[in-house]
Design an enzyme around this catalytic site. Structure first.
Site, PDB file in Angstrom:
ATOM      1  N   ARG A 262      39.255  70.876  40.918  1.00 18.46           N
ATOM      2  CA  ARG A 262      37.930  71.437  41.155  1.00 18.46           C
ATOM      3  C   ARG A 262      38.046  72.789  41.852  1.00 18.46           C
ATOM      4  O   ARG A 262      38.812  72.941  42.804  1.00 18.46           O
ATOM      5  CB  ARG A 262      37.082  70.476  41.994  1.00 18.46           C
ATOM      6  CG  ARG A 262      36.880  69.144  41.288  1.00 18.46           C
ATOM      7  CD  ARG A 262      35.966  68.209  42.003  1.00 18.46           C
ATOM      8  NE  ARG A 262      35.919  66.923  41.323  1.00 18.46           N
ATOM      9  CZ  ARG A 262      35.223  65.865  41.756  1.00 18.46           C
ATOM     10  NH1 ARG A 262      34.513  65.960  42.870  1.00 18.46           N
ATOM     11  NH2 ARG A 262      35.238  64.731  41.068  1.00 18.46           N
ATOM     12  N   ARG A 277      38.623  68.642  51.247  1.00 17.83           N
ATOM     13  CA  ARG A 277      38.061  69.334  50.086  1.00 17.83           C
ATOM     14  C   ARG A 277      39.153  70.193  49.447  1.00 17.83           C
ATOM     15  O   ARG A 277      39.398  71.308  49.862  1.00 17.83           O
ATOM     16  CB  ARG A 277      36.873  70.195  50.517  1.00 17.83           C
ATOM     17  CG  ARG A 277      35.957  70.603  49.383  1.00 17.83           C
ATOM     18  CD  ARG A 277      34.730  71.303  49.909  1.00 17.83           C
ATOM     19  NE  ARG A 277      33.895  70.431  50.699  1.00 17.83           N
ATOM     20  CZ  ARG A 277      33.001  69.585  50.197  1.00 17.83           C
ATOM     21  NH1 ARG A 277      32.821  69.511  48.894  1.00 17.83           N
ATOM     22  NH2 ARG A 277      32.272  68.826  50.985  1.00 17.83           N
ATOM     23  N   GLU A 349      32.003  60.621  52.506  1.00 16.46           N
ATOM     24  CA  GLU A 349      32.011  60.019  51.173  1.00 16.46           C
ATOM     25  C   GLU A 349      33.439  59.820  50.681  1.00 16.46           C
ATOM     26  O   GLU A 349      34.272  60.717  50.767  1.00 16.46           O
ATOM     27  CB  GLU A 349      31.262  60.917  50.190  1.00 16.46           C
ATOM     28  CG  GLU A 349      31.274  60.384  48.762  1.00 16.46           C
ATOM     29  CD  GLU A 349      31.244  61.482  47.715  1.00 16.46           C
ATOM     30  OE1 GLU A 349      31.776  61.237  46.623  1.00 16.46           O
ATOM     31  OE2 GLU A 349      30.723  62.576  48.006  1.00 16.46           O
ATOM     32  N   SER A 352      31.725  57.520  44.770  1.00 15.86           N
ATOM     33  CA  SER A 352      30.370  57.698  44.270  1.00 15.86           C
ATOM     34  C   SER A 352      30.270  56.928  42.964  1.00 15.86           C
ATOM     35  O   SER A 352      31.052  57.177  42.045  1.00 15.86           O
ATOM     36  CB  SER A 352      30.086  59.185  44.058  1.00 15.86           C
ATOM     37  OG  SER A 352      28.717  59.452  44.056  1.00 15.86           O
ATOM     38  N   ARG A 391      41.181  61.025  50.145  1.00 14.40           N
ATOM     39  CA  ARG A 391      40.270  60.674  51.237  1.00 14.40           C
ATOM     40  C   ARG A 391      40.583  59.296  51.797  1.00 14.40           C
ATOM     41  O   ARG A 391      40.358  59.037  52.975  1.00 14.40           O
ATOM     42  CB  ARG A 391      38.826  60.771  50.756  1.00 14.40           C
ATOM     43  CG  ARG A 391      38.418  62.207  50.465  1.00 14.40           C
ATOM     44  CD  ARG A 391      36.936  62.402  50.389  1.00 14.40           C
ATOM     45  NE  ARG A 391      36.614  63.831  50.299  1.00 14.40           N
ATOM     46  CZ  ARG A 391      35.404  64.340  50.461  1.00 14.40           C
ATOM     47  NH1 ARG A 391      34.385  63.541  50.731  1.00 14.40           N
ATOM     48  NH2 ARG A 391      35.197  65.640  50.367  1.00 14.40           N
TER      49      ARG A 391
END
Length: 427
Positions: A262, A277, A349, A352, A391
């Site tokens: 990403r 991130r 988070e 999801s 994460r």
């Protein structure tokens, strides 16, 4: 992608759904564009009908030796022959314009999704476990990893720039162990089929799951026009693109452990320290392909599968129902799993899980043949993280930190760690 027929039949419901997502009403402009398209199509059909009729009339006139009428009809045919290509081009242009407009519109939320602007309006669905009760001071994952000597951001930056990490020794093994544990759990106990799929895809695949055309800035593109996947959702969901499945073979459940890529466009200044991130990270993805009647129940099941990962790791987390303003583009309803990070003293988070209805299936043209034999219907698609490996590594480091700076390995990961029970500072 939404169905223009549904929008025509339900303009108020469509505009209300957009309003819940904080978007302007679009039904009037879309219906007007569709009316223009339909008008051109009707004009084309009229011209084609007239051309066919005139051709027969010319034959009849010639048989009756009515040369004047035949010549008049031939002149009319010539005009039609010139007009039809222009009409066809206009129809293609308007269809492309309508499809492009529809492709940029988010999905319609389910009725039970809370209405809100952002993450502050999300609702707690449930809380699992307890925060660790320590006497020693918690630390953030990058403090722990660097102190152990197995997490190196400077060398990563030397290799690739910002938002990359180099893990070595037992931390590299812990990351691998987490991914293997997840994929074994989902295939061995949760009924998902493991898939090894490409990490680079064509435009059509990205369009099918909704990354294109709206979110191209969030992606990495290769020099030959392929895209690096931002999630294995892209490949797993597109496995059924363009296909007609048998309803009694559904649901299909796929999982893959892959790197994700990403660009993190628009995230400048956010989570710049550590691994939260990254441009590249491992993730265990879950995808389900269902019929229309089963997707809501499948969403609950998928979320429970992702939750089980965190339960077995002994991590405290909460499951949140995202509000309309915080949901992803293609989702009708989303649960976020937020793990407790003692070092940050907050929830973050880690998974999801979304149900998309037939939104992606329309873009992919993926259908199933109805059991009653009456035609076909679009499949429903679901996707979720089961979970984000990086994460999860962060959560393990911060929640299993010992007072002496070492990190205890969760019991469920011991079979993957070659006998190592604790990660201690490098010698």
């Amino acid at each position: 992608m939404l169905d223009i027929k549904w929008i025509r039949d339900n303009p108020e419901a469509f505009d209300q759904a957009l309003a819940k997502r904080g978007a302007d009403a679009l039904s009037a402009s879309l219906i007007a564009l569709d009316e223009r398209r339909r008008s051109v199509i009707q004009s084309m059909q009229d011209m084609q009908s007239r051309r066919n009729a005139a051709s027969k009339e010319i034959g009849a006139a010639m048989a009756q030796k009515n040369t004047e009428l035949a010549e008049k009809l031939k002149a009319e045919m010539a005009v039609l022959k010139e007009s039809l290509p222009a009409a066809e081009e206009e129809q293609r242009k308007l269809t492309a314009e309508l499809n492009d407009a529809l492709s940029r519109i988010p999905n319609v939320p389910l009725d039970d999704v809370p209405v809100g602007k952002d993450e502050q309006d999300n609702a707690v669905a449930r809380v699992v476990g307890q925060k660790p009760g320590w006497n020693h001071e918690p630390k953030e994952h990058y403090e722990i990893g660097e102190a152990l000597g197995y997490m190196d951001f400077e060398r990563a930056a030397k290799l690739s720039g910002a938002r990359f990490t180099v893990l070595t020794g037992p931390l590299a093994r812990l990351e691998r162990a987490l991914g293997q544990f997840m994929i074994d759990l989902h295939t061995g106990e949760h009924g998902y089929t493991e898939v090894s799929s490409p990490l680079m895809v064509r435009d059509d695949a990205m369009f099918g799951t909704g990354q294109l055309p709206k979110f191209s800035e969030d992606l990495f593109k290769t020099t030959d026009g392929r895209w690096l996947i931002p999630t294995a959702e892209v490949t797993l969901t597109n496995l059924v693109s363009g296909e007609i499945l048998e309803q009694d073979k559904l649901p299909l459940r796929f999982t893959a452990l892959t790197p994700s890529f990403r660009s993190e466009a628009g995230s400048a200044g956010r989570d710049t320290r550590g691994m939260l991130r990254q441009h590249q990270f491992w993730k265990c993805e879950l995808v389900s392909i269902t019929d229309a009647e089963s997707s809501i129940a499948e969403h609950e099941r998928m979320t429970a599968c992702a939750e089980e990962v965190l339960k077995r790791l002994g991590l405290h987390f909460r499951t949140m129902t995202l509000c309309t303003g915080d949901m992803g583009f293609g989702a009708r309803k989303t649960y976020d799993l937020e793990v407790w990070l003692p070092g940050q003293k907050t929830y973050r988070e880690i998974s999801s899980c979304s149900v998309c209805g037939d939104f992606q299936a329309r873009r992919m043209n993926a259908r199933y043949r109805n059991k009653d034999g009456k035609g076909t219907s679009f499949v429903h698609t679901l996707n979720g993280s089961g979970t984000a490996v990086g994460r999860c590594l962060i959560a393990v480091l911060e929640n299993y930190l010992n007072e002496d700076g070492s990190v205890t390995i969760p019991d469920v990961l011991l079979p993957y760690m070659g006998g190592l029970k604790r990660i201690e500072k490098a010698a």
